[in-house]
Design an enzyme around this catalytic site. Sequence first.
Site, short mmCIF file in Angstrom:
data_model
loop_
_atom_site.label_atom_id
_atom_site.label_comp_id
_atom_site.label_asym_id
_atom_site.label_seq_id
_atom_site.Cartn_x
_atom_site.Cartn_y
_atom_site.Cartn_z
N HIS A 287 0.64 5.56 -39.76
CA HIS A 287 2.61 4.02 -39.84
C HIS A 287 2.16 3.01 -39.94
CE1 HIS A 287 3.05 4.99 -35.25
NE2 HIS A 287 1.96 3.42 -35.56
N SER B 199 -2.36 7.08 -35.60
CA SER B 199 -1.07 5.84 -35.93
C SER B 199 -2.98 5.18 -35.21
CB SER B 199 -0.71 5.36 -33.81
OG SER B 199 -0.35 3.77 -34.50
#
Length: 199
Positions: free
Chosen positions: A120, A95
Amino acid sequence: MSDMRSPSQGLNLTDSVYERLLSERIIFLGSEVNDDVANRLCAQILLLAAEDPTKDISLYINSPGGSISAGMAIYDTMVLAPCDIATYAMGMAASMGEFLLAAGTKGKRYALPHARILMHQPLGGVTGSAADIAIQAEQFHVIKKEMFRLNAEFTGQSIERIEADSDRDRWFTAQEALEYGFVDHIITRAATITNGEAQ
């Protein structure tokens, strides 16, 4: 920076290790990204950049990600610093950890062989009144688009591909991260790096 090379009184072993690394221009993101972590890393980057704006800073990353605003504070400080910032993925760069890894100086972004990288969509919870939720949702949409744009710039991929590949969790091995453009080199020995450049 001779005062930084002598462990300060009252520091525990962990503190002394990080102080010693700092004296070698090595900083470490080894936890979730939050405001406290961001403030510490930003201060370290600014300190090292002021001390010698011509020498690289090495940022080692083993992080599950975290706060978008805290991560963007680190990113903006990396951009502000006049020196190159080499980034290293070890363990997991997920992330916001992936974002900061890819944000390192081009040509000086590294992954250790068994590092895993996760990309993501940015995650954000919204609470409050309907009006507040609408405002938060609009701001979240803006920052999400900006992160897609920056990730595309970092990797050389199109914004459309970044958006599509971020729709769900996507994990990358070190080799896959190299091919995608998150990193420039996979390293197994520190001796293969000289002055921030892989040999």
